[in-house]
Every structure is written in structure tokens, then in C-alpha cells.
Write an enzyme that holds these catalytic residues in place. Structure first.
Site, PDB file in Angstrom:
ATOM      1  CG  ASN A   1     132.760  16.211 -46.145  1.00 28.50           C
ATOM      2  OD1 ASN A   1     132.834  14.861 -45.900  1.00 28.50           O
ATOM      3  ND2 ASN A   1     134.126  15.861 -46.981  1.00 28.50           N
ATOM      4  CG  ASP A   2     135.388  15.584 -42.414  1.00 25.86           C
ATOM      5  OD1 ASP A   2     135.084  15.196 -42.475  1.00 25.86           O
ATOM      6  OD2 ASP A   2     136.238  16.364 -41.673  1.00 25.86           O
ATOM      7  CB  VAL A   3     130.003  20.184 -39.871  1.00 23.99           C
ATOM      8  CG1 VAL A   3     131.533  20.259 -39.523  1.00 23.99           C
ATOM      9  CG2 VAL A   3     129.492  20.292 -40.823  1.00 23.99           C
ATOM     10  CB  VAL A   4     126.411  16.489 -42.462  1.00 23.84           C
ATOM     11  CG1 VAL A   4     125.576  17.595 -42.294  1.00 23.84           C
ATOM     12  CG2 VAL A   4     127.489  16.056 -43.948  1.00 23.84           C
TER      13      VAL A   4
ATOM     14  CB  SER B   1     139.251  14.457 -41.491  1.00 25.52           C
ATOM     15  OG  SER B   1     137.852  14.182 -41.806  1.00 25.52           O
TER      16      SER B   1
END
Lengths: 97, 464
Positions: free
Chosen positions: B390-393, B431
Site C-alpha cells: 500500500n504505502d510503498v506505491v 500508516s
């Protein structure tokens, strides 16, 4: 045996060695490597054995006993965990399990 | 006799360094750990020949019992643990090493307090420092383990947490100062010092969230190394000094690399909790809506693509979907589709953790590419398949300076021609930040458990 400044030199050179050895490691090996370096500080076992060996009072012996057991756990656990992870990288051929 | 001991210690130190060096390549890594293992066995065997170790028979027996006990417990837990749970096991074994270093310091200091014979001031200070660092690493690692294992779910923050920590730390340091430089050391003071250090380790780690734990574990790993080195000075043991320092410095570097990959300075990790200062400021209206896709349609899209990039996240590991993903990869490759795996530096729970999980499922490591390598390729990628990441994209890391993850390097999945996101539900990530990728025009959402969703994709491809 190890005098003041000699000890400092050992410390300094070892610090640079650690830095250099790690800086060339690819990201894919970071977790196994952290586990591997975790194993290496299992050498604390040697110190724990010495400390336990010359423990005199009951308190010292109890603390020493825990020290040795914990250190042995660090060394053995670190080794087995690292080997298990690295086994995954054994072959780049298909179907390894 | 002592020459033999010293020679073996020397060889062990050499083996440790060479072993770590060999671990820097996937081809020689396995040999590396074996070399280090040989060094460790040799060093612990000759340690029995150290003057004093076998002097008292009771102590000698207890040493053997303690080694057997510690080794047996660690051996069985390490053999059994699932690969996904490896990070917390590393944390706990590391904590054990820190605890052992603290125990060495405790034995030496209690001995000084009992006998009244003070050691050299430098030695006393190093014993205290090593004891402090080791104790913090011990209790802190235990908390890190409890958090990742799910025993301790909540992030506990007391009112005025930082101030309490500061006071506690100051008290610990003052106690340590008295032990190190004082004329008369009492056993009570030594015990109080260690108890405060242990509590401090707990207090420092409890407010830190799960996402930041890898950095903390890595930091404690470096701490333990340093503590071992300091106790090596106390015991006049060169092998401990060298091995401990090497781990201390390499662990520090590794911690920096991780913190950098997450765009979280180490000071932020330790002194603020993730997301607490973001909240409303980062919220903004998102254009578009989430568009769902059926597994069969997604399968067709991938089967007729030329290039597919799979972006796995921790969600994939939790759903145990990596074997299915490998099966899908093989099916697609049989159809001539080029498949690559894009790994974010912090995918999984530690750098490299995802690689281990994929390797376990049989994905060849030459198919796995990292961020710098894969990002320029996304514009020519037909389908980017995001599984449990999620957050890494999240493209806001590039676009919105107010976002807490702004500046974090991300995988540019939004630049691929099509993007399919497999996701359990509609919630946001670790996050708690909304992901704009999910609302993009070229993104389709495939809802469901990772393993089942990939299974459906496999069935879809097979039907064609």
C-alpha cells in the site's frame, strides 16, 4: 594483555571493517545478514562463561547462569535462523523448495 | 595453554569477518554462515580452557547446564518458526545477546561491590556502558518481539512519555556515573542501575509503532554488538571486542540504510510515533473513484500482456499467497509474458525479508528487481500487479509535501499502463494514509484475500 591504546586501535579498525564488509551487500540479503551479524555477537557466550566461571556469591551465580543461557540462545538461535533463511537462496533453478 | 586459547580466538575473529564478507553474495552466503559457525564452536570450546572457568566444579556444571538449556530452547524455536515471523525471532535472539552482555557487566559490578576491590576506572566505565546498552537492548527487543508477534497490540503512550523517559535516562546515567567513578559501590546501587536500564528499554520501545519496528530491531542489533565489545574490554577478550565492534558498526550502517529507505530519520523513529502529527493536514480531496474488476477480466489482462511487474507487500506474506503467486508467474511465463518482481526496500518487515519469502516459494532471484532498477521500466509495463502493498506505491509520496510519507522513495506503479491492486478491503494501509493510486483511472481493484484472489487469477489464466 590488551593495553589502552592497542584496545582503541582494535576498536577503530574493527569498526571500519564492519562498515566496509556490509556496504557491499545487496538489499536482498539484508535480513539474512542482519540475522548473521546477530549470530556473530553470540560470541558473548565466551564472556558469559568466563563471568560465570568466577562467580562466587549466589547472586553472581544466578546472574551468571542467566547470562550463559541467554548467550547460548543468541548463538544457536541466530545460527539456525540464518541458515534457514539462506537455504532459500540455495538454487536459482526452478522448483526449489 | 593460554596461547592456544588466544590463537583460537584470533582464528574465530578472522572466520567471523570472512563469514560476514561471504554473506554479501547470494552464491557464497551459505558458506559464510558456516564459516562463522565454525569460529563460534571453536571459540566456545576453548573458552572452557580460560583460567577460572573450570575452577569451581559447581560453576562448571552450571555453565554446561545453562548452555544446554539456552541452546535447546533457541534451537527448537528457530527450527519451528514460520518465515513470515522471522523478524521478531531475530529480535528475541538479539535481545538474548544484549541480556548476556548486561549479565556479564552485572556479575563484574556485583563482584566489585561485594569485595570492595575496585577495577581500573576505564574498565569500570566500560562495564557500566556495556551493561546499560545491553540491558536496554534486552528489554527493548523483548517489547519489539511482543509487538510483532501480536502479544502487545496497542501502542502505549503515557502522558509526558518523553519527559518520563528523559528523567529515567538521567537517573540511570547518574547511577552509572556513581558506579563507574565512585569510591564505594553498593550492591543495591548496581541492582537499581540495571533495573532502571531495563525499564528504560521498555519505555523507549513501547511508543514505537509496528511499521518502524525493523529499524528499531536493527538498531538494537547494533547496540548489542557494542555492548558485547565493551564487555570484551572488561574481560580482556579480543574476540569479543572485534566481533562486537564489527556488528556494532555494520548494524549501524544497516539501520541507516533502512531508515533512509523508509524516509524516517532514526531520531524520528525513536522520538515520535508514526502518523500522530499527520492527520487532517494531509487529507485532501481525491479525484475519481475506486473501480472494481473481476478476477477473470484481470486474468485476461495479464495473460495477453507483454510485461507484468508484480509488487508484493507484507499483505501477500500474511495471506501466505507467495506460492500461488509463483504458480501464476509460471503460467504467465509459459504464455510468453515477461514477469518481474519489484521489491521496495522495506517490503515485508525488513529490507530483504520479501526476498526471503519469495525465495521460499521458489521465485528465482534474478527475476527480483529493486526500486532504482524497476522504476524506469513502469511506463513500458502493461500490468502492474500490487498484492498486499500500500504505502510503498502511494504516489502522494511524490506529489504532496504535507503527507507524512512525502519524500519516501516509492515504486511508480501508477505509471504502468494498467494497475491491478489485490486488497482485502477498502481500508487504508499501515500508516492510515489514503492511497491515490487506488483512485487512478488506470487502476482496477480486485478485492479479496490474497491467496484466494491469486487463485482466481490462476484459474482465469488456465481457462484461456
Amino acid at each position: 594483555m590488551i593495553e589502552g591504546f592497542t584496545a582503541l586501535y582494535i576498536f577503530m579498525l574493527s569498526a571500519f571493517t564492519g562498515y566496509e564488509v556490509i556496504s557491499r551487500v545487496p538489499v536482498i540479503l539484508h535480513t539474512p545478514l542482519m540475522s548473521g551479524s546477530n549470530f556473530v555477537h553470540g560470541i558473548v557466550l565466551v564472556g558469559a562463561m568466563v563471568a560465570m566461571g568466577h562467580a562466587d556469591t549466589t547472586l553472581e551465580m544466578v546472574i551468571g547462569f542467566f547470562g550463559v543461557a541467554l548467550a547460548a540462545g543468541n548463538a544457536v538461535g541466530g545460527y539456525v535462523a540464518t541458515v534457514r533463511m539462506l537455504e532459500m537462496f540455495k538454487s536459482s533453478t526452478r522448483g526449489s523448495k | 595453554m593460554s596461547t592456544v586459547v588466544q590463537i583460537v580466538y584470533f582464528l574465530a575473529a578472522v572466520l567471523f569477518i570472512l563469514g560476514l564478507k561471504k554473506m554479501s553474495s547470494p552464491v557464497t552466503a551459505r558458506g559464510g554462515i558456516v564459516w562463522a559457525g565454525v569460529g563460534m564452536v571453536a571459540a566456545s570450546l576453548v573458552a572452557f580452557l580460560e583460567p577460572g572457568v573450570l575452577a569451581h566444579s559447581t560453576n562448571a556444571i552450571l555453565i554446561v547446564v545453562a548452555i544446554a538449556l539456552g541452546s535447546a530452547i533457541a534451537y527448537f524455536t528457530a527450527k519451528r518458526v514460520a518465515m513470515t515471523d522471522m523478524p521478531q525471532m531475530i529480535a528475541i535472539y538479539n535481545g538474548m545477546g544484549g541480556g548476556a552482555a548486561a549479565a556479564i557487566a552485572a556479575v563484574e559490578l556485583v563482584k566489585v561491590a561485594g569485595s570492595g576491590h575496585s577495577l581500573d576506572t576505564v574498565i569500570m566505565v566500560l562495564a557500566v556502558l556495556g551493561g546499560l546498552i545491553g540491558a536496554v537492548s534486552f528489554s527493548g527487543s523483548a517489547v519489539a518481539f511482543a509487538k510483532l508477534q501480536g502479544i502487545m497490540r496497542k501502542t502505549i503512550r503515557l502522558p509526558m512519555h518523553q519527559i518520563i523517559n528523559l528523567v529515567l535516562f538521567a537517573a540511570t546515567v547518574i547511577a552509572g556515573f556513581y558506579i563507574g567513578f565512585g569510591d564505594h559501590v553498593s550492591i543495591t546501587l548496581v541492582l537499581a542501575f540495571f533495573i532502571m536500564a531495563l525499564v528504560f528499554g521498555i519505555m523507549v520501545t513501547t511508543p514505537i509503532g509496528g511499521a518502524d519496528m525493523p529499524v528499531v530491531i536493527s538498531l538494537f542489533n547494533a547496540f548489542t554488538g557494542l555492548a558485547v565489545a565493551f564487555e570484551g574490554f572488561v574481560l580482556n577478550n579480543a574476540a569479543m571486542i572485534i566481533a562486537g565492534t564489527v556488528v556494532g558498526s555494520s548494524g549501524t550502517l544497516l539501520t541507516q540504510l533502512m531508515a533512509k529507505a523508509m524516509n524516517r530519520p532514526i531520531s524520528n523513529v525513536l522520538f515520535s510515533s508514526f502518523g500522530s502529527d499527520s492527520g487532517a493536514a494531509a487529507e485532501e480531496d481525491i479525484e475519481g473513484s475506486m473501480k472494481e474488476i473481476e478476477a477473470n477480466d484481470a486474468a485476461i489482462m495479464m495473460a495477453y500482456a507483454q510485461k507484468v511487474v508484480i509488487i508484493p507487500g507484507y499483505g501477500m506474506a500474511v495471506a501466505q499467497a507467495q506460492h500461488k503467486v509463483q504458480e501464476l508467474t509460471q503460467l504467465l511465463e509459459e504464455r510468453g509474458v515477461k514477469v518481474k518482481f519489484a521489491i521496495h526496500p522495506v517490503a515485508g518487515r525488513m529490507p530483504g525479508h520479501m526476498n526471503v519469502l519469495l525465495a521460499e516459494a521458489g521465485v528465482e532471484y534474478d527475476k527480483i528487481v529493486d526500486l532504482e532498477e524497476v522504476n524506469p521500466e513502469f511506463p513500458t509495463t502493461d500490468v502492474a500487479l500490487v498484492i498486499g502493498a500500500n504505502d510503498v506505491v502511494n504516489p502522494v509520496a511524490r506529489s504532496n509535501p504535507d503527507s507524512p510519507i512525502y519524500g519516501m522513495p516509492i515504486l511508480d506503479a501508477d505509471k504502468a499502463k494498467n494497475c491491478i491492486v489485490i486488497k482485502r478491503g477498502k481500508g487504508s494501509g499501515f500508516s492510515g494514509i489514503e492511497n491515490h493510486l487506488f483512485y487512478a483511472d488506470n487502476t482496477r481493484m480486485l478485492y479479496g484475500d490474497g491467496q484466494k484472489a491469486v487463485g482466481a487469477l490462476i484459474a482465469g489464466v488456465k481457462q484461456l
